[in-house]
Each structure stands twice: as structure tokens, then as C-alpha cells.
Scaffold this active site. Structure first.
Site, PDB file in Angstrom:
ATOM      1  N   SER A  74       0.837  -1.197   0.000  1.00  0.00           N
ATOM      2  CA  SER A  74       0.000   0.000   0.000  1.00  0.00           C
ATOM      3  C   SER A  74       0.880   1.258   0.000  1.00  0.00           C
ATOM      4  O   SER A  74       1.780   1.404   0.813  1.00  0.00           O
ATOM      5  CB  SER A  74      -0.892  -0.018   1.238  1.00  0.00           C
ATOM      6  OG  SER A  74      -1.670   1.129   1.234  1.00  0.00           O
ATOM      7  N   GLY A  75       0.608   2.138  -0.944  1.00  0.00           N
ATOM      8  CA  GLY A  75       1.354   3.393  -1.021  1.00  0.00           C
ATOM      9  C   GLY A  75       2.591   3.300  -1.900  1.00  0.00           C
ATOM     10  O   GLY A  75       3.346   4.262  -2.019  1.00  0.00           O
TER      11      GLY A  75
ATOM     12  N   THR B 295      -1.546   2.580  -8.129  1.00  0.00           N
ATOM     13  CA  THR B 295      -2.634   3.315  -8.787  1.00  0.00           C
ATOM     14  C   THR B 295      -2.049   4.393  -9.694  1.00  0.00           C
ATOM     15  O   THR B 295      -2.515   4.585 -10.825  1.00  0.00           O
ATOM     16  CB  THR B 295      -3.553   3.929  -7.721  1.00  0.00           C
ATOM     17  OG1 THR B 295      -4.029   2.877  -6.912  1.00  0.00           O
ATOM     18  CG2 THR B 295      -4.704   4.659  -8.339  1.00  0.00           C
TER      19      THR B 295
ATOM     20  N   ASN C  26      -1.330   5.492   3.056  1.00  0.00           N
ATOM     21  CA  ASN C  26      -1.462   6.168   1.770  1.00  0.00           C
ATOM     22  C   ASN C  26      -2.678   7.105   1.815  1.00  0.00           C
ATOM     23  O   ASN C  26      -3.764   6.685   2.210  1.00  0.00           O
ATOM     24  CB  ASN C  26      -1.649   5.087   0.685  1.00  0.00           C
ATOM     25  CG  ASN C  26      -1.787   5.668  -0.698  1.00  0.00           C
ATOM     26  OD1 ASN C  26      -1.756   6.889  -0.880  1.00  0.00           O
ATOM     27  ND2 ASN C  26      -1.941   4.793  -1.681  1.00  0.00           N
TER      28      ASN C  26
ATOM     29  N   SER D 171      -5.494   5.661  -0.733  1.00  0.00           N
ATOM     30  CA  SER D 171      -5.351   4.207  -0.789  1.00  0.00           C
ATOM     31  C   SER D 171      -6.568   3.556  -1.456  1.00  0.00           C
ATOM     32  O   SER D 171      -7.709   3.876  -1.137  1.00  0.00           O
ATOM     33  CB  SER D 171      -5.184   3.688   0.626  1.00  0.00           C
ATOM     34  OG  SER D 171      -4.924   2.315   0.579  1.00  0.00           O
ATOM     35  N   SER D 172      -6.284   2.649  -2.376  1.00  0.00           N
ATOM     36  CA  SER D 172      -7.390   1.944  -3.053  1.00  0.00           C
ATOM     37  C   SER D 172      -7.965   0.957  -2.057  1.00  0.00           C
ATOM     38  O   SER D 172      -7.242   0.111  -1.535  1.00  0.00           O
ATOM     39  CB  SER D 172      -6.864   1.178  -4.258  1.00  0.00           C
ATOM     40  OG  SER D 172      -6.014   1.991  -5.016  1.00  0.00           O
TER      41      SER D 172
ATOM     42  N   GLY E 127      -2.780  -2.967  -2.078  1.00  0.00           N
ATOM     43  CA  GLY E 127      -1.488  -3.577  -1.779  1.00  0.00           C
ATOM     44  C   GLY E 127      -1.496  -4.278  -0.433  1.00  0.00           C
ATOM     45  O   GLY E 127      -2.375  -4.063   0.411  1.00  0.00           O
TER      46      GLY E 127
ATOM     47  N   GLU F 174      -0.945  -5.011   3.215  1.00  0.00           N
ATOM     48  CA  GLU F 174      -0.890  -4.022   4.301  1.00  0.00           C
ATOM     49  C   GLU F 174      -0.965  -4.675   5.671  1.00  0.00           C
ATOM     50  O   GLU F 174      -1.597  -5.714   5.859  1.00  0.00           O
ATOM     51  CB  GLU F 174      -1.975  -2.951   4.137  1.00  0.00           C
ATOM     52  CG  GLU F 174      -3.380  -3.466   4.158  1.00  0.00           C
ATOM     53  CD  GLU F 174      -4.398  -2.397   3.745  1.00  0.00           C
ATOM     54  OE1 GLU F 174      -4.020  -1.350   3.211  1.00  0.00           O
ATOM     55  OE2 GLU F 174      -5.587  -2.656   3.979  1.00  0.00           O
TER      56      GLU F 174
HETATM   57  N1  LIG Z   1       5.272   8.010 -10.143  1.00  0.00           N
HETATM   58  C1  LIG Z   1       4.941   8.816  -9.151  1.00  0.00           C
HETATM   59  N2  LIG Z   1       5.278  10.116  -9.192  1.00  0.00           N
HETATM   60  C2  LIG Z   1       4.949  10.942  -8.192  1.00  0.00           C
HETATM   61  N3  LIG Z   1       4.271  10.560  -7.092  1.00  0.00           N
HETATM   62  C3  LIG Z   1       3.889   9.274  -6.979  1.00  0.00           C
HETATM   63  C4  LIG Z   1       4.199   8.334  -8.008  1.00  0.00           C
HETATM   64  N4  LIG Z   1       3.708   7.150  -7.631  1.00  0.00           N
HETATM   65  C5  LIG Z   1       3.109   7.349  -6.432  1.00  0.00           C
HETATM   66  N5  LIG Z   1       3.204   8.615  -6.039  1.00  0.00           N
HETATM   67  C6  LIG Z   1       2.697   9.205  -4.792  1.00  0.00           C
HETATM   68  O1  LIG Z   1       2.423   8.160  -3.893  1.00  0.00           O
HETATM   69  C7  LIG Z   1       1.061   8.154  -3.496  1.00  0.00           C
HETATM   70  C8  LIG Z   1       0.578   6.741  -3.347  1.00  0.00           C
HETATM   71  O2  LIG Z   1       0.539   6.107  -4.583  1.00  0.00           O
HETATM   72  P1  LIG Z   1      -0.631   5.126  -5.006  1.00  0.00           P
HETATM   73  O3  LIG Z   1      -1.931   5.625  -4.568  1.00  0.00           O
HETATM   74  O4  LIG Z   1      -0.440   4.831  -6.430  1.00  0.00           O
HETATM   75  O5  LIG Z   1      -0.256   3.839  -4.134  1.00  0.00           O
HETATM   76  P2  LIG Z   1      -0.902   2.403  -4.258  1.00  0.00           P
HETATM   77  O6  LIG Z   1       0.235   1.483  -4.509  1.00  0.00           O
HETATM   78  O7  LIG Z   1      -1.990   2.404  -5.229  1.00  0.00           O
HETATM   79  O8  LIG Z   1      -1.412   2.174  -2.799  1.00  0.00           O
HETATM   80  P3  LIG Z   1      -2.708   1.391  -2.309  1.00  0.00           P
HETATM   81  O9  LIG Z   1      -2.384  -0.052  -2.351  1.00  0.00           O
HETATM   82  O10 LIG Z   1      -2.890   1.877  -0.944  1.00  0.00           O
HETATM   83  O11 LIG Z   1      -3.815   1.761  -3.198  1.00  0.00           O
HETATM   84  C9  LIG Z   1       0.349   8.931  -4.591  1.00  0.00           C
HETATM   85  O12 LIG Z   1      -0.793   9.541  -4.095  1.00  0.00           O
HETATM   86  C10 LIG Z   1       1.395   9.939  -5.009  1.00  0.00           C
HETATM   87  O13 LIG Z   1       1.398  11.027  -4.122  1.00  0.00           O
HETATM   88 MG   LIG Z   2      -3.963   2.197  -5.121  1.00  0.00          MG
END
Ligand SMILES: Nc1ncnc2c1ncn2[C@@H]1O[C@H](COP(=O)(O)OP(=O)(O)OP(=O)(O)O)[C@@H](O)[C@H]1O
Ligand SMILES: [Mg+2]
Length: 1020
Positions: free
Chosen positions: A107-108, A112, A157, A160-161, A386, A388
């Protein structure tokens, strides 16, 4: 990769496969860290992309970047998510098969975000038609909508999804995106009613309260204050600095309309969301018997309005439970505690079903309306919650982590399988690599009759009282001794201290997670609330059927997902989280090392490296390195495999350093490739120098040849010039040819414009004298021939006639209206049949013609003859000369541009013998003026005037003749003292034509003064 190899020392290695100490975790981490600190967040392991969340905007997702990566081979540019997207897309088009991009990480870690970048890449860079622009917009805008309803701020996050998402993007055979489809997996519904400290409910609640227009809030019975709603404040962080609920609200509103959710549906949607908030505020009190009573009448009112359910049904649903006894339904009252549980269950059910409805609606809007399903291929995008671990992990975390476990399984299977297959296909020996297979954990969760889910099902469905503790006992009974399962009872002394009695712990592939069983049996039930039946009648399952637990449903849906993924060509994005504090620039070694380990990246790398670190198709390898061997440079004519063999022998590869497969060469060690690459770099410089030298030499040779040629030509020219007057001989032949050509070309460009143009004929060089004369004569004849056709009767004098006519044309064509009528009338020497002159006069006259002369004062008309001789013009009356105009004193002749036949002869007033200008009218105007201009050599003094003509009555006194068109020919002295000449325009001159060519006699000309009296012309 090759293109970037030169930069490898500066920013680490772009592909881990080329890492020398590939078994060392530290070396792996060093490379990741080095690149991370240079803002290089992407690194490959072969075709797998490792991405480290930068937690800041890097400016690497621009349209320009997309263009750079479009249509370029995977290894030619630095690693990027666009490179992976583009290669998946092109492979799909080339091989006409389906692909899937699996994005994983905790997660994070940025899953996404990665999936959004991929989607954007396809939306921007695929070919587009306006018809399909809508599809792109919807694909892109489905994201903010589903994120608003399915994402929330957690401790890990801020976005977070809280649901799993698998999205298919459908492409037609031309590569245009034609549609999409989304599958959603288990939404974390418990969040609707409860949030841990520091976490929020789903974004949409806050967006609605913060962003909605005042009118909408009023209509929903809400106030603009999150603190008023119990479901929004449990985490005590309704406001988060990194989230702008107001802005996000606007985006979601817009997106809802783009994905075609009607205004009415949108209203209902927000009505349901608001109802959840009202539901959260409902309170129960216990009556004397401990049963729940309701006194939140305001909330009940709004709930009833928004859900469209009668208050009484609501009241019953919230405070009673329906029990089915035989064929009867009995209502049993709930205790206050149970009523709270029932309320929360209702809120979760409502939200869960609304989410499902939203996904359905989105799919309707994304549905491909253009092509048949057989006509397209897909790229799937898997972005799921992800792995967690929280302080307290409930049933949802169990499902989320189980899902991640399954995906890891799939990853291990597929990567090992594909690698193995490649070696097999290429006929190369395969050495097995030991790796941790997490199948054992998957089995622990899902195995039939023994797995945790089975035990849960049994406990939930068996008759009698099920409790959290009986469930735990059952687990201990069935799973005791499993290396990945521990409870308080089963644990050793040391571990026991870290476990509560109601907990069980799983040793997941990604780490240990302790789950709390309290409340598990409740959360795994489908809601059977009667209110939900009212709200969602169509999707309420048949209550007669034995219901499936949520866990079993989830297990089946994951099995379905695995099937979907297995049927496609996989591409992997492994996301890593650099630190737990969401900070940019901070690389926590321990945290990253842990992720590298559990994501199996080292194993994956070892598998990729087990056999050979690098492989390339023969053609590609030969094309790149052929310059390193004289036999293969510049072209290899034979089979590519033979060329590669010759090349590597020349390069001195040892037999254990490489293997020749069926279509590819496999290189065992990166250093072999680096040595080759370095040799290529050196060779490139040498080649460039060689090519430059060749090029310069060739240029110099060309220049020398040009100059030699020029010297020869100039010499010949000079010799020719010196001998130009000699008879044609070797020395001057070429020169004279040039002179001839040159004269003819110049002559062609400077031919006289008309017959009379005698002076412009180019003077010929001596050699062309005769030719020039002949050509000049020929030109005259050919020009004259045109006129001969017009004047066949004038053959004897045709040349002089043509000359005159040509001059008339030059003077009047396009200037005077009546000119066209004159063209067909030949010119003659005399126009007076009755001979008033002596023979001598006739002999010397060039023209004699009848005219009407108008007195300068009073404009009385007088009939006269005008005789032109070589030297002067005579105005004669009955053989008596009335006025003599020497050509020398002739200043000019003016005529009007209309159809009249007036001319004014301007004479020089310095000459006192002259009486003044002559105002004349003549039926043969064109002939008279032409001859006069020719005799006096005053063609340039002939003026065709628009408007009035000024003339000298005598020196110092001026008079005017005005001209205009009219219905009838008239000449009169106007009130202003001017002579007014009215002529019938050429096109109207039916009366003139009616004379059949006999010109209207001058006698008929009427003279008007102010009293309109008529005077016969013959009167003096
Ligand atoms: N390529 C990137 N460039 C800039 N910031 C990023 C990038 N990837 C992620 N982030 C930052 O990290 C945060 C978390 O990313 P994201 O929501 O994609 O995580 P996730 O893996 O989908 O987590 P979860 O499993 O909780 O959904 C985003 O809101 C953004 O601020
Ligand atoms: Mg996500």
C-alpha cells in the site's frame, strides 16, 4: 539498454540483469538507491519494471516523453513505464493477442499512479478518431469517479485503493482504443462505519460535505461540517492537507457527466451517500427490557426521503430482526447493542451496493459500441489494494493480503514458466533456481475443507451459536502445526507474548500479520436487511438459497481473476515504497530491502540470470555489432545465425560465455556484453573518422574535377572567340554554336511586339546575319497573314494597309467605344467622290475627307473638306483653303472614348497665323486620326479622353466639348456654353446599324441651342 550503456557508471545500471554481483541484495539496493537519488525511479529486471515511489512530481510524464517512448524498442531508452506500456501495446498489435500489466507492491508504493500513467499513455499516444475520443475521455475519467467512491486516506497512503480493480482496455486492429471494462474486487466496506485513528472514510463523503453546492446540501439535509457526522470523524482527521475535497468534488461532478450518469441518477447517488451519513447519526436507547428504541426523528425523516422507504419500514428494520420459523416470518426485537450493529450493517450494505451500481454504470458507458468482441484485443491493467499490515487487522486486511498472496503465486508461476519455456524453445539447457513458493500460504487460506476460508464457512453456516472463539478453536484444530499459522495457544513462549488470545497470525510471503477474529463471523455474512431489499430489490439474492460467505465469494472472484490473468501475456510493474513517511528523497534501506525480498525480485533476477544474462535475436545482435568484424561489415549476405557465429568468434567469445539458441544468442555474463559494447563504442569513433575521411576525399575529388572541366571550357571559349570570324573549324565550331544558340534564345525573348515595331529587332552577330534577315521576313509575313485574312481585297497594298490598321489598333483598341466597327473598313486615299480639287492636289494629298467644322465661338457647324498632305493639314471650303495646320505646329489630337465621331485638333498658339484649335466631326474618324498621326509622326500625341475636352478658342481663351451617351445622337450648345455631344452607345446603336454600313450623313445632324432650332448642314 544499449543506447544508455555509456551512462551506466553515472547512474547505476538500468537493467539489474547486467549487475555483476546479481546475488547480492546489497548491490541490488545500492543500485536502486543510487538511481533513486538521481530521480531515476525506474529500473528493469529484463522486461520487468521496478518502480520506486518518488513522492514528488518528476516531470517525466509529459506529452514529449510519451512521444519519445512511442514505437521505440524496450532497451533503446532509459527505463520508463511508457516503454513498458508501448511495448505491450505494440506486441499486442503485432501478435494480435491479449496482454495484461500486473502492477503490484504494498500500500502506497504507487500502483494506482502507475496504472493511471499507463492509461494516459494509451489515451494520448494511440491513433485517434473523433468518434473514439469519447471512449478515451471516459476511460480516463472513470478513474476519479471510482477513486472518489473506492479510495480513502489510510495511515499508509492518502489515496489508498480500498477495492481491487482490473480494467480491460480494448483496442481494434488499428490500435485505436474502442472500449473498456472494469472488474472490481471486494470493497472494504467496514470503512463506511469505522475508521482507525488517522484514517478517513471514502473520499466521496468529505467531497460531498465540503464541495457540494448549498442547494444540493439542503436538499440532502446535510450541513457543511464533517464534524457533525459520526461516520466521518472516528479517525479524527476529516481534513487532510494533501487532499482538496472541494477541487476533487468538481472533478468528480464533471467526470460523472462524461461517463454518462444522468442528472437524475447523480441525484440519487448523492441521496444514497447522504443517507449513509444520516444513518450514522441515528442513536438507540434501551427500554426497560433492554430493547432498542429510536428517537432520531430528523434523521429518520431524511432517511425516509432519500431512500424512498417508509418511516415505519425503516423503524422496524432498524430495531427488529426477521426470523423465519417454518413458513412464517416473525419479528424479534433487537437489543440496543444489536441495533447499532444492524444500523452499521445497513450502512455498509447500502454503500457496497451503490459502489457495485456505479461500476456497472461505468461499464455501460465504457462498453465498446464500435466493434464486435472478436474484433479487438485487450490490454488489462491490474491495480489492486497492496499488501498491508495495521496495528489491528480485520477481516478486510485478511482478504487484501490473501489477494496479494495469490498474485505473488501467479507471478512466481508465470515468470518461472516463461523463462523455462524460452530456454526450452531455444534448445538451451535449463538450470533450476531455488525460490520460495508461497503456494503453501495460499493453500493455508483457500484449501478445500482445511483452509481458513473453509473453516470460516463451516462456522458461519453450521446451526447453533457461532462465536469468534469457536472459530479460532476450529482453526487451531485444523491448522495447528502449519509453519505459517500461529495462535496464542499454538505459539511458543516468546511469540505468545506478542499475541492476544483472540488473534491468529499468518506468516505471509510479505511478512507476519496478526488478525483479530472478533467480529469476523458478522462481517463475512451477506446483509439480509429488509431495508436493503427495498432499496436494491433487483440485486438482492434469492434468500431461499444458502448464502455464500463473503470470504468464499472473494475466493471465487480471485480464482476468476487468476484465470483472466493467466490467459494473457503478462508484463510486470513491481512498485516499491522508499519510506513509510511519504517523503521524497528518503530511501529507507531496511524497508526497501524487505520489499525487494518479499516481492521476490532477487529470485526473479536469479532466474533471469541463471542461464544467461542477456539474449537477443540474431538479426538484432548482428545489426548492432556487425561493424566489429570485417566479415560482417558492412553487409552479411548469409544467414543471421552464421553471421553472429562469425562475429562472436572474431570477438573472441569463449564457448562457455555464450550459447546459440534457435533464434537468439544468449550471453552468460554481463561483462562479455559490456566488453562488446565498449568495443562497439571505440569502433564507432574509428568508423566515424573513416567515414568522414572518405567523405572529405570524395568531396575534394569532385571539386578538382569540376575545376579541371571549367579550365578546359574557358580555354576553348577564348580560342573560339579569337577565331570567330574564321570559317567554321575545330577551334571555333563550339564557340559559334554557342553564339548561335545564344542569339536565338535572346531573339526569342525579345521579338518585336507588332509589325510597325521596326527598331526592336535584335542586331545579329556576323554569323547570324543571313539567318536574322530570313527570320525577320518570316515574322513579318506570318504577322501580316493574319491581317490578310481580314483584308483580302487589299492584296496589292496590304502591307501599308496593315501598318495603318495596326497603328489604329494601337491608338484606339480598348479605348474608344466605336473602334471595333472601324476594323473591317479599309482605308483609302480619298473619301470625296465629287472632285472639288485639281489633279495636283489629289496627287499630293494623302487623304481628303468631308468634315463638319464647328465654329470656335458659338459652335455653328460648317461643312468642309480636310486634306492631308505630307507636310500639313488643310481645311478647305469649295477649293478655298480656310486654315492650314503645319504638322510642326500640331500639338495633338483629342477624341472622346464614346461612340461619337468628334475630334479636336490642338494647334500651337505661339503661331499667330493659327486661328486656334479645330473642333471637327468626321465620319472617317479613325482613318483621319491614324493618317494624321502617321504623317505628322505624332502617334504619342493622340489622346482618347474620358469626360470633357478642353480646347483653345484662341490664345488665352478656352472652350469645352462635353461628351455623354444617350438614346439619340445629338449635338448642341449647352447652357454652360460647352458643346454637348451625345452619342448612342455601341451596343444600343441599332439606328446606326440600320443604315447597313452607310454612315449616317452629316447633314442629318441636328444642332440644338437653347431654343432647339435646327439648321441644315449645308447652310453657312
Ligand atoms: N510516479 C509517481 N510520481 C509521483 N508521485 C507518486 C508516483 N507514484 C506514487 N506517487 C505518490 O504516492 C502516493 C501513493 O501512490 P498510489 O496511490 O499509487 O499507491 P498504491 O500502490 O496504489 O497504494 P494502495 O495499495 O494503498 O492503493 C500517490 O498519491 C502519489 O502522491
Ligand atoms: Mg492504489
Amino acid at each position: 539498454m544499449e543506447g544508455a550503456l555509456t551512462a551506466r557508471d553515472r547512474v547505476g545500471i538500468q537493467d539489474f540483469v547486467l549487475l555483476d554481483s546479481y546475488t547480492s541484495e546489497s548491490a541490488f539496493l545500492d543500485n536502486l538507491r543510487k538511481r533513486f537519488h538521481e530521480n531515476l525511479i525506474y529500473t528493469y529486471i529484463g522486461t520487468l519494471l521496478v518502480s520506486v515511489n518518488p513522492y514528488k512530481e518528476l516531470g517525466i510524464y509529459t506529452k514529449k516523453q510519451m512521444d519519445i517512448y512511442m514505437g521505440v524498442n524496450f532497451f533503446e531508452l532509459p527505463p520508463h513505464i511508457y516503454a513498458l506500456s508501448d511495448n505491450a501495446y505494440r506486441t499486442m498489435l503485432m501478435e494480435n493477442n491479449n496482454h495484461v500489466i500486473l502492477i503490484s507492491g504494498e500500500s502506497g508504493a504507487g500502483k494506482t499512479e502507475s496504472s493511471k500513467k499507463i492509461l494516459q499513455f494509451y489515451a494520448v499516444s494511440c491513433p485517434r478518431t473523433s468518434l473514439l475520443d469519447n471512449v478515451r475521455d471516459r476511460l480516463l475519467l472513470s478513474n476519479p469517479v471510482l477513486e472518489a467512491f473506492g479510495n480513502a486516506k489510510t495511515l499508509k497512503n492518502d489515496n489508498s485503493s480500498r477495492f481491487g480493480k482490473y480494467m480491460d482496455i480494448q483496442f481494434d486492429f488499428q490500435g485505436e482504443a474502442v472500449g473498456g471494462h472494469i472488474l472490481s474486487y471486494l470493497l472494504e466496506k467496514s470503512r463506511v462505519v469505522h475508521q482507525n485513528h488517522g484514517e478517513r472514510n471514502f473520499h466521496i463523503f468529505y467531497q460531498l460535505v465540503e464541495g457540494a453546492e448549498d442547494g444540493l446540501l439542503r436538499w440532502l439535509g446535510l450541513e457543511r461540517n464533517c464534524q457533525l457526522y459520526r461516520y466521518l470523524v472516528q479517525g479524527q482527521c476529516a481534513k487532510v492537507s494533501s487532499i482538496s475535497d472541494k477541487t476533487d468534488w468538481r472533478t468528480v461532478r464533471k467526470a460523472l457527466s462524461v461517463i454518462e450518469i444522468s442528472e437524475a441518477d447523480t441525484e440519487h447517488l448523492f441521496g444514497v451517500i447522504a443517507s449513509v451519513l444520516h444513518l450514522g447519526n441515528i442513536r438507540f436507547e434501551a427500554d426497560a427490557r433492554g430493547y432498542a428504541t429510536l428517537n432520531s426523528s430528523t434523521e429518520m425523516h431524511w432517511l425516509s426521503k432519500l431512500l424512498g422507504v417508509h418511516v415505519q419500514v425503516l423503524r422496524e428494520g432498524l430495531t427488529h430482526r426477521k426470523i423465519e420459523a417454518r413458513a412464517e416470518e416473525v419479528l424479534s426485537p433487537l437489543t440496543a447493542e444489536h441495533a447499532i450493529y444492524a444500523r452499521d450493517a445497513l450502512a455498509k450494505a447500502i454503500y457496497g451496493r451503490t459502489f457495485a451500481w456505479l461500476v456497472n454504470k461505468t461499464n455501460e458507458s465504457l462498453a465498446n459500441k464500435v466493434r464486435l468482441s472478436s474484433d479487438y484485443t485487450v490490454i488489462g491493467l491490474l491495480d489492486i489494494y497492496g499488501f498491508e499490515v495495521f496495528h489491528v487487522n480485520s477481516f478486510e486486511q485478511f482478504c487484501i493480503n490473501y489477494c496479494n498472496e495469490k498474485l505473488q503465486q501467479l507471478f512466481i508461476q508465470l515468470t518461472l514458466k516463461s523463462e523455462q519455456e524460452e530456454y526450452e524453445a531455444e534448445g538451451i539447457e535449463w538450470e533450476a533456481v531455488p525460490f520460495f513458493n508461497n503456494k503453501i500460504i495460499c493453500d493455508l487460506v483457500e484449501e478445500k475443507h482445511r483452509g481458513i476460508i473453509s473453516v470460516l464457512d463451516e462456522e458461519c453456516l453450521r446451526p447453533g451459536e457461532a462465536s469468534d472463539l469457536t472459530f479460532l478453536e476450529k482453526l487451531e484444530e485444523k491448522l495447528g502445526g502449519h509453519p505459517h499459522f500461529v495462535t496464542h495457544k499454538l505459539a511458543d513462549q516468546k511469540t505468545r507474548k506478542t499475541l492476544e488470545r483472540g488473534d491468529f497470525r499468518l506468516l505471509h510471503y510479505a511478512g507476519e500479520v496478526t488478525y483479530c477474529v472478533v467480529g469476523k463471523e458478522h462481517s463475512s455474512w451477506q446483509s439480509k436487511n429488509s431495508i436493503v431489499k427495498h432499496c436494491f430489490p433487483s440485486i438482492e439474492p434469492d434468500s431461499k438459497k444458502r448464502p455464500e460467505t463473503v470470504a468464499t465469494q472473494f475466493k471465487s472472484s480471485l480464482a476468476g481473476l487468476t484465470e483472466i490473468l493467466m490467459s494473457k501475456e503478462p508484463w510486470y510493474v513491481r512498485c516499491l515504497k522508499p519510506n513509510n513517511s511519504k517523503q521524497s528523497g528518503c530511501f529507507d534501506d531496511v524497508l526497501v530491502r524487505h520489499q525487494v525480498k518479499y516481492l521476490g525480485l532477487m529470485e526473479h533476477l536469479r532466474v533471469r540470470r541463471a542461464g544467461f544474462a542477456y539474449r537477443r535475436r540474431f538479426e538484432v545482435f548482428l545489426q548492432r555489432y556487425k561493424a566489429l568484424c570485417p566479415d560482417t561489415w558492412p553487409h552479411w549476405k548469409g544467414k543471421p545465425a552464421d553471421g553472429v557465429q562469425r562475429l562472436v568468434i572474431h570477438l573472441g567469445y569463449r564457448p562457455d560465455e555464450y550459447k546459440m539458441g534457435r533464434t537468439k544468442i544468449f550471453i552468460r555474463h554481463p561483462r562479455t556484453l559490456f566488453a562488446t559494447e565498449d568495443a562497439f563504442e571505440m569502433c564507432k569513433h574509428k568508423l566515424a573518422t573513416k567515414i568522414e575521411a572518405c567523405w572529405r576525399g570524395m568531396q575534394a575529388r569532385k571539386e578538382r574535377e569540376r575545376r579541371t572541366w571549367a579550365v578546359k571550357v574557358i580555354k576553348r571559349f577564348i580560342k573560339g572567340f579569337m577565331n570567330r570570324n574564321q570559317p567554321v573549324c575545330v577551334d571555333n565550331a563550339e564557340y559559334l554554336t554557342f553564339v548561335r544558340q545564344n542569339y536565338l534564345i535572346r531573339l526569342k525573348e525579345n521579338l518585336p511586339k507588332n509589325l510597325l515595331d521596326k527598331n526592336t529587332w535584335l542586331t545579329p552577330p556576323p554569323i547570324m546575319q543571313e539567318a536574322s534577315r530570313i527570320l525577320h521576313h518570316a515574322l513579318k509575313l506570318s504577322t501580316g497573314a493574319t491581317y490578310e485574312i481580314l483584308f483580302p481585297e487589299c492584296n496589292s497594298h496590304h502591307l501599308s494597309q496593315l501598318q495603318l490598321k495596326s497603328l489604329t489598333s494601337a491608338l484606339f483598341k480598348g479605348k474608344k467605344e466605336s473602334y471595333p466597327q472601324s476594323v473591317s473598313k479599309p482605308f483609302v486615299a480619298t473619301r470625296i467622290s465629287k472632285e472639288p480639287f485639281g489633279k495636283t492636289v489629289l496627287e499630293i494629298s494623302k487623304l481628303n475627307v468631308l468634315v463638319v467644322k464647328y465654329d470656335r465661338n458659338g459652335f455653328r457647324p460648317r461643312q468642309r473638306q480636310l486634306v492631308l498632305t505630307q507636310a500639313a493639314a488643310y481645311l478647305v471650303e469649295e477649293a478655298k483653303i480656310k486654315q492650314r495646320v503645319e504638322y510642326g505646329s500640331l500639338k495633338g489630337v483629342s477624341v472622346s472614348h464614346l461612340s461619337d465621331n468628334f475630334l479636336i485638333i490642338h494647334v500651337s498658339c505661339d503661331d499667330i497665323k493659327q486661328k486656334g484649335d479645330l473642333v471637327l466631326q468626321c465620319d472617317h474618324l479613325f482613318e483621319l486620326v491614324t493618317k494624321l498621326s502617321m504623317l505628322a509622326n505624332k502617334a504619342s500625341a493622340i489622346k482618347v479622353v474620358q469626360g470633357s475636352i478642353r480646347f483653345d478658342i484662341h490664345p488665352g481663351k478656352e472652350g469645352f466639348v462635353d461628351f455623354r451617351s444617350g438614346q439619340e445622337t445629338m449635338v448642341y450648345r449647352a447652357k454652360n456654353g460647352h458643346l454637348m455631344v451625345v452619342s448612342v452607345p455601341y451596343c444600343n446603336s441599332a439606328t446606326i446599324n440600320a443604315f447597313g454600313g452607310v454612315h449616317r450623313p452629316s447633314r442629318h445632324i441636328q444642332y440644338y441651342n437653347a431654343n432647339m432650332f435646327t439648321i441644315p448642314m449645308s447652310t453657312h
